[in-house]
Design a protein around this motif. Structure first.
Motif, PDB file in Angstrom:
ATOM      1  N   SER A 138       0.924  -1.258   0.058  1.00  0.00           N
ATOM      2  CA  SER A 138      -0.273   0.015   0.317  1.00  0.00           C
ATOM      3  C   SER A 138       0.575   1.285  -0.284  1.00  0.00           C
ATOM      4  O   SER A 138       0.446   2.595   0.029  1.00  0.00           O
ATOM      5  CB  SER A 138      -1.249   0.004   1.150  1.00  0.00           C
ATOM      6  OG  SER A 138      -0.602  -0.273   2.445  1.00  0.00           O
ATOM      7  N   THR A 139       2.170   0.977   0.302  1.00  0.00           N
ATOM      8  CA  THR A 139       2.941   2.232   0.591  1.00  0.00           C
ATOM      9  C   THR A 139       3.534   2.120  -0.866  1.00  0.00           C
ATOM     10  O   THR A 139       4.721   1.224  -1.884  1.00  0.00           O
ATOM     11  CB  THR A 139       3.782   2.911   1.328  1.00  0.00           C
ATOM     12  OG1 THR A 139       4.804   1.424   1.499  1.00  0.00           O
ATOM     13  CG2 THR A 139       2.800   2.485   3.089  1.00  0.00           C
ATOM     14  N   LEU A 140       4.165   3.289  -1.307  1.00  0.00           N
ATOM     15  CA  LEU A 140       5.535   3.440  -1.640  1.00  0.00           C
ATOM     16  C   LEU A 140       6.925   4.050  -1.577  1.00  0.00           C
ATOM     17  O   LEU A 140       6.538   4.974  -1.055  1.00  0.00           O
ATOM     18  CB  LEU A 140       5.207   4.631  -2.978  1.00  0.00           C
ATOM     19  CG  LEU A 140       6.397   4.620  -4.281  1.00  0.00           C
ATOM     20  CD1 LEU A 140       6.031   3.084  -5.197  1.00  0.00           C
ATOM     21  CD2 LEU A 140       5.611   5.464  -5.367  1.00  0.00           C
ATOM     22  N   GLY A 141       7.408   3.144  -1.250  1.00  0.00           N
ATOM     23  CA  GLY A 141       9.036   3.666  -0.311  1.00  0.00           C
ATOM     24  C   GLY A 141       9.277   4.544  -1.100  1.00  0.00           C
ATOM     25  O   GLY A 141      10.139   4.722  -2.323  1.00  0.00           O
ATOM     26  N   ALA A 142      10.169   5.203  -0.506  1.00  0.00           N
ATOM     27  CA  ALA A 142      11.547   6.282  -0.887  1.00  0.00           C
ATOM     28  C   ALA A 142      13.018   5.776  -0.663  1.00  0.00           C
ATOM     29  O   ALA A 142      12.936   5.634   0.259  1.00  0.00           O
ATOM     30  CB  ALA A 142      11.520   7.389   0.854  1.00  0.00           C
ATOM     31  N   ASP A 143      13.405   6.113  -1.453  1.00  0.00           N
ATOM     32  CA  ASP A 143      14.786   6.063  -2.003  1.00  0.00           C
ATOM     33  C   ASP A 143      15.738   6.826  -1.062  1.00  0.00           C
ATOM     34  O   ASP A 143      15.290   7.587  -0.718  1.00  0.00           O
ATOM     35  CB  ASP A 143      14.899   6.085  -3.298  1.00  0.00           C
ATOM     36  CG  ASP A 143      14.817   5.040  -4.547  1.00  0.00           C
ATOM     37  OD1 ASP A 143      14.496   4.130  -4.590  1.00  0.00           O
ATOM     38  OD2 ASP A 143      13.671   5.424  -5.206  1.00  0.00           O
ATOM     39  N   LEU A 144      16.363   6.053  -0.389  1.00  0.00           N
ATOM     40  CA  LEU A 144      17.598   7.030  -0.310  1.00  0.00           C
ATOM     41  C   LEU A 144      19.189   6.696  -0.895  1.00  0.00           C
ATOM     42  O   LEU A 144      19.656   7.997  -1.124  1.00  0.00           O
ATOM     43  CB  LEU A 144      18.233   5.687   1.289  1.00  0.00           C
ATOM     44  CG  LEU A 144      18.034   6.158   2.568  1.00  0.00           C
ATOM     45  CD1 LEU A 144      16.199   5.333   2.860  1.00  0.00           C
ATOM     46  CD2 LEU A 144      18.370   5.028   3.882  1.00  0.00           C
ATOM     47  N   HIS A 145      19.054   5.834  -1.631  1.00  0.00           N
ATOM     48  CA  HIS A 145      20.784   6.158  -2.583  1.00  0.00           C
ATOM     49  C   HIS A 145      20.106   7.653  -3.684  1.00  0.00           C
ATOM     50  O   HIS A 145      19.778   7.673  -4.057  1.00  0.00           O
ATOM     51  CB  HIS A 145      20.955   4.820  -3.653  1.00  0.00           C
ATOM     52  CG  HIS A 145      21.965   5.270  -4.389  1.00  0.00           C
ATOM     53  ND1 HIS A 145      23.052   4.657  -3.633  1.00  0.00           N
ATOM     54  CD2 HIS A 145      22.515   5.705  -5.246  1.00  0.00           C
ATOM     55  CE1 HIS A 145      24.110   4.160  -4.896  1.00  0.00           C
ATOM     56  NE2 HIS A 145      23.763   5.086  -5.655  1.00  0.00           N
ATOM     57  N   GLY A 146      21.245   8.575  -3.631  1.00  0.00           N
ATOM     58  CA  GLY A 146      20.961   9.715  -4.336  1.00  0.00           C
ATOM     59  C   GLY A 146      20.082  10.439  -3.711  1.00  0.00           C
ATOM     60  O   GLY A 146      20.037  12.010  -4.816  1.00  0.00           O
ATOM     61  N   ARG A 147      19.712  10.153  -2.632  1.00  0.00           N
ATOM     62  CA  ARG A 147      19.162  11.215  -2.274  1.00  0.00           C
ATOM     63  C   ARG A 147      20.154  12.013  -0.373  1.00  0.00           C
ATOM     64  O   ARG A 147      21.462  11.649  -0.774  1.00  0.00           O
ATOM     65  CB  ARG A 147      18.414  11.253  -1.157  1.00  0.00           C
ATOM     66  CG  ARG A 147      17.142   9.969  -2.097  1.00  0.00           C
ATOM     67  CD  ARG A 147      16.400  10.692  -2.530  1.00  0.00           C
ATOM     68  NE  ARG A 147      15.622  11.878  -2.583  1.00  0.00           N
ATOM     69  CZ  ARG A 147      13.895  10.751  -2.035  1.00  0.00           C
ATOM     70  NH1 ARG A 147      13.668   9.955  -2.062  1.00  0.00           N
ATOM     71  NH2 ARG A 147      13.150  12.344  -1.418  1.00  0.00           N
ATOM     72  N   ARG A 148      19.572  13.234  -0.382  1.00  0.00           N
ATOM     73  CA  ARG A 148      20.029  14.009   0.738  1.00  0.00           C
ATOM     74  C   ARG A 148      19.723  13.954   1.955  1.00  0.00           C
ATOM     75  O   ARG A 148      18.934  13.980   2.466  1.00  0.00           O
ATOM     76  CB  ARG A 148      20.005  15.553   0.147  1.00  0.00           C
ATOM     77  CG  ARG A 148      20.777  16.667   1.234  1.00  0.00           C
ATOM     78  CD  ARG A 148      21.082  17.793   0.388  1.00  0.00           C
ATOM     79  NE  ARG A 148      22.405  17.771  -0.127  1.00  0.00           N
ATOM     80  CZ  ARG A 148      22.660  18.931  -1.141  1.00  0.00           C
ATOM     81  NH1 ARG A 148      21.889  20.217  -0.284  1.00  0.00           N
ATOM     82  NH2 ARG A 148      23.462  19.387  -1.899  1.00  0.00           N
ATOM     83  N   LEU A 149      20.826  13.619   2.847  1.00  0.00           N
ATOM     84  CA  LEU A 149      21.061  13.152   3.901  1.00  0.00           C
ATOM     85  C   LEU A 149      21.582  14.728   5.115  1.00  0.00           C
ATOM     86  O   LEU A 149      22.540  14.853   4.618  1.00  0.00           O
ATOM     87  CB  LEU A 149      21.747  12.153   4.748  1.00  0.00           C
ATOM     88  CG  LEU A 149      21.764  12.491   6.248  1.00  0.00           C
ATOM     89  CD1 LEU A 149      19.653  12.104   6.987  1.00  0.00           C
ATOM     90  CD2 LEU A 149      22.196  10.619   6.287  1.00  0.00           C
ATOM     91  N   GLY A 150      20.021  15.358   5.608  1.00  0.00           N
ATOM     92  CA  GLY A 150      20.432  16.802   6.297  1.00  0.00           C
ATOM     93  C   GLY A 150      21.358  16.740   7.304  1.00  0.00           C
ATOM     94  O   GLY A 150      20.143  15.949   8.060  1.00  0.00           O
ATOM     95  N   LEU A 151      22.243  16.225   7.957  1.00  0.00           N
ATOM     96  CA  LEU A 151      22.698  16.114  10.104  1.00  0.00           C
ATOM     97  C   LEU A 151      22.239  17.082  10.642  1.00  0.00           C
ATOM     98  O   LEU A 151      23.554  17.978  10.558  1.00  0.00           O
ATOM     99  CB  LEU A 151      24.324  15.655  10.005  1.00  0.00           C
ATOM    100  CG  LEU A 151      23.767  13.730   9.365  1.00  0.00           C
ATOM    101  CD1 LEU A 151      25.286  13.542   9.301  1.00  0.00           C
ATOM    102  CD2 LEU A 151      22.642  12.968   9.993  1.00  0.00           C
ATOM    103  N   LEU A 152      22.001  17.569  11.114  1.00  0.00           N
ATOM    104  CA  LEU A 152      21.976  18.692  12.630  1.00  0.00           C
ATOM    105  C   LEU A 152      22.471  18.210  13.551  1.00  0.00           C
ATOM    106  O   LEU A 152      22.347  17.997  14.418  1.00  0.00           O
ATOM    107  CB  LEU A 152      20.560  19.556  12.898  1.00  0.00           C
ATOM    108  CG  LEU A 152      19.537  19.898  11.546  1.00  0.00           C
ATOM    109  CD1 LEU A 152      18.314  19.890  12.626  1.00  0.00           C
ATOM    110  CD2 LEU A 152      20.279  21.398  11.493  1.00  0.00           C
TER     111      LEU A 152
END
Length: 319
Positions: A138-152
């Motif tokens: 029922s869900t459409l997963g969000a990819d991690l590869h190529g996406r931006r991770l912002g660390l505070l």
């Protein structure tokens, strides 16, 4: 006559099995409390007559009033070497020795990634649907590869978070008030030009800052409004860094894709707290530090601290 020791907030009933308390022999009688004492009056009533108290992380505040009302208290052992809810000056004034223990940053890093991945792939929703006869996918997963991770924050938890993000093939940026380009480069990440730039450009934002005057309410409604509607927020640090009302509004209004939190303004979380029913939220009951190895470290070193105190040579004294 033996000293009386109270072990607070042993929710899971594991304090006894995570350390060898028998080495204290007959010098200390240990009582373990599984229930949480939510008020100063409840805490003081429960601890009356105890000379030693072992408290876990920052679950129970020890302000000056508590020390004043527990004249028999001699030793307070807290897990970790930093505790924002113990008034160390008041402890010293009342002759109470406060000791800490070592604490591993590995468990909170691992839990943060469990939450981030759970958000990205809809793990809870899909598992619940599968086990209750719901829809198949029922869900459409969000990819991690190529996406931006912002660390505070890029400290002892932020740095391993960055390494894992890079291993997933993510682009990692970081920001904090004191973070330099050199420190960011050493961790293999890019220093964001500002907090605002990090929030606006990241697909996943993860909070790893210590709570203080500069970070309390750091993410309010204006900051959350900068995030992409497809972005996710993860907070396993301290609840007060993120304005809780603003976060609830963003989730209810669908202004961000989702959030995962392990920390709350009130703990344990009341049954009617709005965080329990907020949409787009993956929530866990402050499990960041809760692992077998960490508890063995906490309680094992608490036993060591009690023994050292009885021998007249306290260890890992705070303050």
């Amino acid at each position: 006559m033996s000293l009386r020791c109270a072990v607070l907030d042993d929710y899971q009933g594991v304090a006894e099995s995570c350390a060898d308390w028998s080495v204290l022999g007959g010098e200390v009688t240990v009582t373990r409390f599984r229930e949480h004492f939510g008020t100063v009056d409840e805490l003081v009533a429960a601890l009356d007559g105890y000379e030693v108290v072992v408290t876990l992380r920052e679950r129970v505040p020890f302000p000056a009033e508590v020390f004043a009302r527990l004249p028999g208290l001699r030793l307070l052992v807290a897990s970790g070497m930093r505790n924002s809810v113990i008034d160390l000056a008041a402890a010293a004034e009342h002759g109470v020795t406060v000791c800490g223990t070592e604490s591993s940053s590995t468990p909170p890093v691992e839990l943060t990634w469990a939450l981030l991945l759970g958000l990205a792939r809809g793990v809870v929703e899909e598992s619940t649907a599968l086990r209750t006869g719901g829809p198949w996918q029922s869900t459409l997963g969000a990819d991690l590869h190529g996406r931006r991770l912002g660390l505070l924050g890029l400290g002892k938890i932020g740095v391993p978070m960055a390494r894992i993000g890079l291993a997933f093939g993510m682009e990692v940026t970081a920001w904090s008030a004191n973070l330099t380009a050199e420190r960011a480069e050493a961790a293999g990440v890019t220093l964001a030009a500002s907090k605002e730039e990090l929030l606006a450009s990241s697909d996943f934002v993860s909070v790893h800052l210590a709570l203080g005057d500069r970070t309390r309410g750091l993410l309010g409604a204006p900051e959350l409004a900068l995030m992409k509607p497809t972005a996710y927020l993860v907070n396993t640090s301290r609840a007060a860094i993120v304005d809780q009302d603003a976060l609830l509004a963003a989730l209810h209004e669908g202004r961000i894709a989702g959030a995962a939190v392990d920390v709350f303004d009130l703990e344990p979380l009341p049954a009617d707290h709005p965080m329990r029913t907020a949409p787009r939220l993956l929530a866990t009951p402050h499990l960041g530090y809760v692992s077998r190895a960490n508890y063995e470290r906490y309680y094992g070193q608490a036993v060591e601290a009690i023994g050292a105190f009885l021998a007249g040579s306290p260890v890992r004294v705070l303050g």
